[in-house]
Motif scaffolding. Sequence first.
Motif, PDB file in Angstrom:
ATOM      1  N   ASP A  16       0.862  -1.190   0.000  1.00 21.88           N
ATOM      2  CA  ASP A  16       0.000   0.000   0.000  1.00 21.88           C
ATOM      3  C   ASP A  16       0.895   1.237   0.000  1.00 21.88           C
ATOM      4  N   GLU A  17       1.098   1.830  -1.174  1.00 22.45           N
ATOM      5  CA  GLU A  17       2.040   2.940  -1.302  1.00 22.45           C
ATOM      6  C   GLU A  17       1.570   4.218  -0.612  1.00 22.45           C
ATOM      7  N   ARG A  18       0.298   4.287  -0.230  1.00 24.72           N
ATOM      8  CA  ARG A  18      -0.234   5.464   0.452  1.00 24.72           C
ATOM      9  C   ARG A  18      -0.496   5.201   1.945  1.00 24.72           C
ATOM     10  N   ASN A  19       0.089   4.164   2.473  1.00 25.79           N
ATOM     11  CA  ASN A  19      -0.116   3.863   3.883  1.00 25.79           C
ATOM     12  C   ASN A  19       0.679   4.866   4.733  1.00 25.79           C
ATOM     13  N   VAL A  20      -0.020   5.677   5.508  1.00 31.24           N
ATOM     14  CA  VAL A  20       0.613   6.767   6.259  1.00 31.24           C
ATOM     15  C   VAL A  20       1.576   6.229   7.318  1.00 31.24           C
ATOM     16  N   LYS A  21       1.170   5.151   8.002  1.00 29.81           N
ATOM     17  CA  LYS A  21       2.043   4.591   9.042  1.00 29.81           C
ATOM     18  C   LYS A  21       3.357   4.094   8.447  1.00 29.81           C
ATOM     19  N   ALA A  22       3.278   3.459   7.288  1.00 26.61           N
ATOM     20  CA  ALA A  22       4.490   2.957   6.638  1.00 26.61           C
ATOM     21  C   ALA A  22       5.394   4.116   6.216  1.00 26.61           C
ATOM     22  N   LEU A  23       4.806   5.147   5.632  1.00 21.09           N
ATOM     23  CA  LEU A  23       5.582   6.325   5.231  1.00 21.09           C
ATOM     24  C   LEU A  23       6.235   6.977   6.452  1.00 21.09           C
ATOM     25  N   PHE A  24       5.473   7.071   7.538  1.00 17.11           N
ATOM     26  CA  PHE A  24       5.991   7.682   8.757  1.00 17.11           C
ATOM     27  C   PHE A  24       7.137   6.863   9.340  1.00 17.11           C
ATOM     28  N   ARG A  25       6.968   5.535   9.409  1.00 18.35           N
ATOM     29  CA  ARG A  25       8.034   4.665   9.928  1.00 18.35           C
ATOM     30  C   ARG A  25       9.301   4.779   9.073  1.00 18.35           C
ATOM     31  N   CYS A  26       9.121   4.810   7.754  1.00 14.54           N
ATOM     32  CA  CYS A  26      10.283   4.932   6.859  1.00 14.54           C
ATOM     33  C   CYS A  26      10.984   6.267   7.075  1.00 14.54           C
ATOM     34  N   GLY A  27      10.196   7.334   7.262  1.00 11.27           N
ATOM     35  CA  GLY A  27      10.780   8.644   7.536  1.00 11.27           C
ATOM     36  C   GLY A  27      11.561   8.649   8.839  1.00 11.27           C
ATOM     37  N   GLN A  28      11.008   8.024   9.884  1.00 13.71           N
ATOM     38  CA  GLN A  28      11.704   7.933  11.165  1.00 13.71           C
ATOM     39  C   GLN A  28      13.016   7.161  11.032  1.00 13.71           C
ATOM     40  N   ALA A  29      12.962   6.047  10.294  1.00 10.92           N
ATOM     41  CA  ALA A  29      14.152   5.221  10.116  1.00 10.92           C
ATOM     42  C   ALA A  29      15.246   5.993   9.381  1.00 10.92           C
ATOM     43  N   CYS A  30      14.872   6.694   8.321  1.00  5.36           N
ATOM     44  CA  CYS A  30      15.857   7.468   7.548  1.00  5.36           C
ATOM     45  C   CYS A  30      16.449   8.598   8.390  1.00  5.36           C
ATOM     46  N   LEU A  31      15.629   9.216   9.226  1.00  4.18           N
ATOM     47  CA  LEU A  31      16.115  10.268  10.109  1.00  4.18           C
ATOM     48  C   LEU A  31      17.147   9.705  11.086  1.00  4.18           C
ATOM     49  N   CYS A  32      16.884   8.517  11.623  1.00  7.76           N
ATOM     50  CA  CYS A  32      17.836   7.860  12.523  1.00  7.76           C
ATOM     51  C   CYS A  32      19.167   7.589  11.827  1.00  7.76           C
ATOM     52  N   MET A  33      19.116   7.305  10.518  1.00  8.86           N
ATOM     53  CA  MET A  33      20.327   7.001   9.756  1.00  8.86           C
ATOM     54  C   MET A  33      20.947   8.250   9.129  1.00  8.86           C
ATOM     55  N   THR A  34      20.415   9.436   9.492  1.00  8.84           N
ATOM     56  CA  THR A  34      20.855  10.736   8.962  1.00  8.84           C
ATOM     57  C   THR A  34      20.753  10.824   7.446  1.00  8.84           C
TER      58      THR A  34
END
Length: 279
Positions: free
Chosen positions: A206-224
Amino acid sequence: MEAGGEARAGLGLFSRFRSALGARGLQDISGDGGVRKQVLRPGTGQPVPPAATVAVKYSGYLEHMEKPFCTNCTKKLPRLMKLGKDITLGGLEIGVLTMKKGEVARFIFSPSYAYGQQGCLPLIPPDATVLFEVELIDFLDSADSDTFFALTAAYSILGRNPSTEAEQCQIDASKLLVLLNLSITYLKLESPARALMYGEKALEIDERNVKALFRCGQACLCMTEYEKARDFLIRAQHIEPFNHDINNELKKLASYYKDYLDKEKEMCCRMLAALNSSS
């Protein structure tokens, strides 16, 4: 446990045992002298609860030997181990239960808390006292731990091939839920690369799943990985523009990115100053 591995540079095993046995503040944590502990680096938070799942790095040593007889320190990410199930050495489990996140400790196990009267030939001789150096990277409490292993098992089961389109939709819905939970679990374990992997798998469903997008954003932020983090979070914000968590994460990203740019600018200025002074 894995055989082999290298001892830490500059400290022989006789010195390890002598240092540990003579250390001030050596704690008898088993009550009978069978498990003794020396804290090398304090941790933070609460000790590991019973039935938790732990991520630890360890090396085990025999006296008068320079190399560890077992270690997992060669792996970048140690596998998760559930207490009461995956750790078979009694002394090691007792020791881990006294540790806090980030702690590094040295333990001495008497034979009854290690490999017993028989040992484990040809590697471990009979009646061997062993020394373990352990780093507790992180842990999940018993409830989160059981959820994690259930999710992992569920994900493997959901990999089966459907016979109808309706069954495929059912599997996808279940798989999406599992992937989202695995993603947040790995964020809690401070493993953002794996959190991102499961988040992206969720977006394949589901490419529009908000939780998935949010989790991916959090993960990328953690990895700078700021550009990728912004892309995921902006996509999530477009779908839910008034989502408090998403907007706060974007503010955090903006702050981190500004600090990053300031440091880059400062480094460039220093390099230019050094070049100018040498010319």
